[in-house]
Design a protein around this motif. Structure first.
Motif, short mmCIF file in Angstrom:
data_model
loop_
_atom_site.label_atom_id
_atom_site.label_comp_id
_atom_site.label_asym_id
_atom_site.label_seq_id
_atom_site.Cartn_x
_atom_site.Cartn_y
_atom_site.Cartn_z
N LEU A 91 52.66 11.00 4.56
CA LEU A 91 53.73 11.85 5.05
C LEU A 91 53.45 13.24 4.50
CD1 LEU A 91 56.49 12.31 6.43
CD2 LEU A 91 57.57 11.67 4.26
N THR A 141 53.66 12.39 10.29
CA THR A 141 52.90 11.23 9.82
C THR A 141 51.42 11.48 10.09
OG1 THR A 141 53.14 10.16 11.99
CG2 THR A 141 54.80 9.64 10.32
N PHE A 165 59.14 6.40 5.19
CA PHE A 165 59.11 7.85 5.38
C PHE A 165 60.51 8.39 5.64
CE2 PHE A 165 54.46 7.66 7.12
CZ PHE A 165 54.00 7.46 5.82
#
Length: 426
Positions: free
Chosen positions: A92, A137, A164
């Motif tokens: 991330l 991502t 995330f």
């Protein structure tokens, strides 16, 4: 096909073509070749330049190359790529605009893992940065991940998204593009039961296969026509000794690239022919339209075999998401449990990858969500790429997405930048 020898053979063929291009370019560049006018040498050099660049790009991860952002203070602010959460199969990351105050809009872009790197969304990131704090991502190339890291399938992908979203907090707005659309929907439903306070404010789903049977394309037809055994035998290979992931079973990016090109073979052939002609005439440039597009398009990554096969089996064949029968880590995921997250669907009228209706099917699964929190947009004349990058995205779709984000935020609407000016939103 499931052998290192096959994987290494494909890499050897790519490497050989790159060498042939470099050799032709070098040979035609010798000073002695300019002693007499010979157009054949010019054509040979042009072919070599285009061929070398084409095959060399296939194994290089593109840089993000995000330019500075002009802000209302009249200054250009540099953009730094920061690591927020590092994992084996994907990270991330955050695009930090240096010197800028925190933004009210915080957006998580969920990039596809379908053969290209997350940099495929570079222009999407660039278009959102002036108005949003952007996260994305960043998936890794499976050939570079040691076997000791374990497996990675659609369930693992979904759990990565869950982690995330938890990391970024509940004031995040998720925008999923293409392949991850059904998994982003599943991750949100997973959070709705496990940790409702960690759900995002809104979920924008752009051109993804929630229900592949809603409108057939070549992609869905292929998924129905082959058996899983055929796919495993013909598409899966074992990473060779050259990479850190030696021995890992993967769906090679080069095979995926061949599939992409075959869908529009004539278009690509004409594009490269025209580029060779422009190069021979001295009209091509390092960052012209052709090179800018194909430097990204040709840069492909391997997917883990289990991710590729489970995607075909569970998303396309069994339609687990479309039937609301998806299971993650032994836990059924009920999409009807999403009751507070606003959901917007964006589709392209001429999308030949995820045709209109495939993504729209998500709204029918959201039986627990009030109609006031559902929205949909069909962009006239837009193909698959055009709904998240290019002119139609910038002019038509991006403003709608920002308005949707603002309508489902608990903070006052911030100013929106347009053409270097600040436009107050009422």
């Amino acid at each position: 096909m499931k052998y290192m020898l096959t994987y290494d053979l494909m890499e050897s063929m790519r490497n050989t073509n790159q060498w042939l291009g470099a050799t032709a370019r070098a040979y035609a560049s010798y000073p002695i070749m300019s002693w007499g006018a010979n157009p054949t040498i010019d054509w040979l050099k042009a072919w070599g330049e285009v061929t070398e660049r084409t095959f060399s790009r296939m194994v290089v991860k593109p840089d993000w190359g995000i330019p500075s952002v002009s802000m209302e203070d009249g200054k250009d602010h540099d953009v730094k790529v920061e690591m927020v959460l590092e994992r084996d199969f994907g990270d991330l990351i955050h695009f930090k605009v240096v010197g800028r105050q925190p933004m009210a809009r915080r957006v998580l872009l969920v990039a596809p893992m379908s053969g290209h790197y997350a940099t495929l969304l570079r222009k999407t990131v660039m278009s959102l940065l002036p108005d949003c704090d952007v996260f994305i991502t960043d998936w890794h190339n499976a050939r570079d991940i040691p076997v000791s890291a374990g497996k990675f399938d659609v369930e693992d992908y979904t759990l990565y998204l869950v982690d995330f979203m938890k990391k970024l907090g509940s004031d995040i707005h998720v925008v999923a593009v293409c392949q991850p659309v059904p998994l982003a929907l599943a991750a949100t439903a997973y959070l709705a039961e496990e940790d409702p306070t960690a759900q995002p404010r809104s979920l924008t789903l752009i051109g993804g296969p929630v229900d592949p049977e809603a409108n057939h394309t070549e992609v869905t037809d292929f998924g129905r026509s082959v058996t899983m055994g055929q796919l495993e035998e013909t598409m899966i290979q074992r990473v060779g000794f050259k990479y850190a992931g030696v021995g890992r079973m993967v769906y090679p990016g080069l095979l995926q690239l061949a599939s992409f090109i075959s869908m529009n073979g004539e278009t690509h052939a004409n594009a490269f022919r025209d580029q060779i002609i422009r190069t021979a005439k001295g009209e091509a440039a390092d960052h012209d339209k052709h090179n800018t597009f194909y430097d990204e398009y040709l840069a492909v990554m391997d997917m883990t075999a289990e991710f590729y096969l489970s995607t075909v089996q569970r998303i396309f064949k069994d339609r687990d998401i479309a039937r609301n029968a998806f299971v993650v880590d032994g836990r059924p995921v009920d999409i009807s449990k999403i009751t507070t997250v606003a959901v917007k669907i964006v589709e392209g009228e001429k999308d030949d990858i995820s045709a209109p209706g495939q993504c729209l099917a998500a709204l029918g699964l959201l039986t627990g969500l009030p109609e006031s929190k559902k929205a949909a947009h069909l962009e006239p004349g837009a193909g698959h790429y055009g709904i998240f990058a290019g002119g139609k995205w910038r002019r038509n779709i991006r403003p709608l997405v920002l308005d949707f984000i603002d309508a489902n935020s608990d903070v006052p609407k911030p100013a929106r930048r347009k053409s270097g000016k600040v436009v107050a939103l009422k």
